[in-house]
Write a protein that holds these residues in place. Sequence first.
Motif, short mmCIF file in Angstrom:
data_model
loop_
_atom_site.label_atom_id
_atom_site.label_comp_id
_atom_site.label_asym_id
_atom_site.label_seq_id
_atom_site.Cartn_x
_atom_site.Cartn_y
_atom_site.Cartn_z
N THR A 99 0.83 -1.21 0.00
CA THR A 99 0.00 0.00 0.00
C THR A 99 0.86 1.26 0.00
O THR A 99 0.65 2.18 -0.81
N LEU A 100 1.85 1.31 0.90
CA LEU A 100 2.64 2.53 1.06
C LEU A 100 3.62 2.75 -0.08
O LEU A 100 3.88 3.89 -0.48
N ALA A 101 4.20 1.68 -0.62
CA ALA A 101 5.27 1.83 -1.61
C ALA A 101 4.82 1.58 -3.04
O ALA A 101 5.47 2.06 -3.97
N SER A 102 3.72 0.83 -3.24
CA SER A 102 3.30 0.49 -4.61
C SER A 102 2.02 1.19 -5.04
O SER A 102 1.91 1.61 -6.19
N VAL A 103 1.04 1.30 -4.14
CA VAL A 103 -0.28 1.84 -4.52
C VAL A 103 -0.35 3.35 -4.30
O VAL A 103 -0.64 4.12 -5.23
N LEU A 104 -0.11 3.79 -3.07
CA LEU A 104 -0.29 5.21 -2.75
C LEU A 104 0.64 6.14 -3.51
O LEU A 104 0.25 7.27 -3.82
N ASN A 141 -3.45 1.82 5.72
CA ASN A 141 -3.25 3.24 6.06
C ASN A 141 -4.53 4.04 5.92
O ASN A 141 -4.53 5.20 5.48
N LEU A 142 -5.66 3.44 6.32
CA LEU A 142 -6.96 4.08 6.11
C LEU A 142 -7.15 5.31 6.98
O LEU A 142 -7.89 6.23 6.60
N ASN A 143 -6.50 5.35 8.14
CA ASN A 143 -6.63 6.53 8.98
C ASN A 143 -6.04 7.76 8.31
O ASN A 143 -6.60 8.86 8.38
N MET A 144 -4.89 7.58 7.64
CA MET A 144 -4.28 8.70 6.92
C MET A 144 -5.05 9.01 5.64
O MET A 144 -5.22 10.18 5.28
N ILE A 145 -5.53 7.97 4.96
CA ILE A 145 -6.28 8.20 3.72
C ILE A 145 -7.58 8.92 4.01
O ILE A 145 -8.03 9.77 3.22
N GLY A 146 -8.20 8.60 5.16
CA GLY A 146 -9.47 9.24 5.49
C GLY A 146 -9.36 10.74 5.66
O GLY A 146 -10.33 11.47 5.43
N SER A 148 -7.41 12.59 3.84
CA SER A 148 -7.04 13.17 2.55
C SER A 148 -8.27 13.24 1.65
O SER A 148 -9.40 12.94 2.05
N SER A 149 -8.04 13.63 0.42
CA SER A 149 -9.15 13.76 -0.53
C SER A 149 -9.47 12.44 -1.24
O SER A 149 -10.39 12.40 -2.06
N THR A 150 -8.74 11.38 -0.93
CA THR A 150 -8.97 10.09 -1.58
C THR A 150 -10.22 9.45 -1.01
O THR A 150 -10.39 9.33 0.21
N ARG A 151 -11.10 9.01 -1.91
CA ARG A 151 -12.32 8.33 -1.48
C ARG A 151 -12.10 6.82 -1.46
O ARG A 151 -11.38 6.28 -2.29
N VAL A 152 -12.77 6.14 -0.51
CA VAL A 152 -12.63 4.70 -0.35
C VAL A 152 -14.02 4.07 -0.39
O VAL A 152 -14.94 4.54 0.30
N TYR A 153 -14.18 3.00 -1.18
CA TYR A 153 -15.46 2.29 -1.30
C TYR A 153 -15.21 0.80 -1.04
O TYR A 153 -14.16 0.25 -1.39
N TYR A 154 -16.23 0.17 -0.42
CA TYR A 154 -16.11 -1.23 -0.02
C TYR A 154 -17.24 -2.05 -0.63
O TYR A 154 -18.34 -1.54 -0.91
N LEU A 155 -16.95 -3.34 -0.79
CA LEU A 155 -17.90 -4.31 -1.31
C LEU A 155 -17.84 -5.55 -0.43
O LEU A 155 -16.74 -6.02 -0.11
#
Length: 539
Positions: A99-104, A141-146, A148-155
């Motif tokens: 998550t930290l090194a490849s996605v974000l 890292n959802l606490n930091m993403i929350g 920010s302006s990045t939106r998160v959706y779950y299924l």
Amino acid sequence: MWNLTAVLCLVWAATLLYGEMFAFWVPSFWSCSWPHLRHRSSSPSSSRMSGQEYPSDYVKVAVLTDPQVMDRTSLHLAPKSLALEIVQFYTDLFMRRATLASVLPLQPDVILFLGDYFDGGPILTDEEWQESWNRFKHMFNLNMIGSSSTRVYYLPGNHDIGYAAVCFHMPEVVKRYEKEFGPRNYQFRVGKVDFIAVDAQTLDGSSQGNLTTATWDFVKNVSRDVNSTPRVLLTHIPLYRPDGSSCGPYRSSPIINQRVVHSDRNQEIQYQNYITEQSSNLLLDMVKPVLVLSGHDHDQCTVTHMSKNGKVREHTVGTISWQQGNLHPSFMLLSASNLVVHNLSSSDEAVKTHLCFLPSQLYIYLWYLSLFVLTLLLLLLWPTNGSRYFDGIIGHIRSLITGLFSRVTMKEKNEDEDCEYEMIWDAEGTMHLVKRALKAPTKPSSERSQVERGKAVIRPTAKKQTSQEPDGAVSLDVNVPGGLGLGLDASVKLQSRTHKSKTRVVIRRLLRAFRSLTVIAAVNVPLYMMLLFKDWIDK
């Protein structure tokens, strides 16, 4: 030996830096990029030539699935045991690094999870479930993403709320999920594309069940909403495909055919790897998607479905965890159009996708093990004068090359030494030099006999000087039985000395290898611990 130790220190440091850090940089810096940018670089004649204007035409979506946070139900290990804690730590660490090194670093605008966040979600107690949920938020890292302006959706996935049979008998599991993750069926828009999230676990449930009815009512409402916006269908369980269907070049495991297991008590579904054919066709006809995204299978698969509205491509995304049966974890990058798309039958204009692979953690650990074995062998078998040994080999090669070039010169020189030149005048008074071979000097027989006798006299004298023992002692060793005993004693003593010498060599090599291993460990263990925890600590 210290030169070898220094080289091994550097090799281990480079290996650890790559395996624990650089390998996770490869997707974001080298092998993975947003599909609309890849399309831009491959189409220089595009109508939009501005490099800054073109990227704003798409919204960037990162798609992740099936992390399945390990818990007491994952392995046959005692809860809270050291072995289970170690496995959980290294599994969570891999996904946090991914998550930290490849996605974000790719800076997605939206992060989309396709289900199976827990491993034993339906049977976990509230305390265990909350612990797994906290670990899930930490590793992604959802606490930091929350903030920010990045939106998160779950299924929802089957490991989160169970299949239809579990949902029917344990409604509290569904309520617990919805409390933290939100509704199971919903619709959201990214750019000019609508994403339709459907709870696939309840699609094939009993028609009398409230959850199944709620899911199909949601699908019917979506079908009544007639608009010109392209749609992407999101379902954790993949749609039906005929047995033996090809999954494309990125799949690494065998294809699993359709399998559905019903409960004996009420015929509710206890397991299914695909949605049934009837439900799949209804979804495609009612939702009319241009693309379908799914998970559940843990491996990559791309198939094309035929619906009333034409061909629809489905991407089954592989798991992001290295502990879920896939040696090549992955995630997907999706570019959703930010412009109005007029041709709804073409998915390429509305959404573009690109599959990204993460490092193979198992291969990294196997390389660590191989390097450790190689290090031990080198330290134990390396010669004491290893540098001199190689210098001797190089010197021998040089002498061979020099000998090849000097052989011809030496031959000519020897021919001149074994001959003489004689001056001869002809009748006209001209002088000529004639080359004649030298005759070997012959010695008189008296001289040869003296030399031979001299040699015969010299030999015993040399033997006496070497041995420093009288001739009688020699004859005693050969002819007297007691002399034979003395010879055997000397042989036994010689073997004993040889054995002790070999033992000392082995002990010296073991001590030397231990000292070198201590130095290598003193340099690289702190480096490994630093790399191990630098990503684990919240930033």
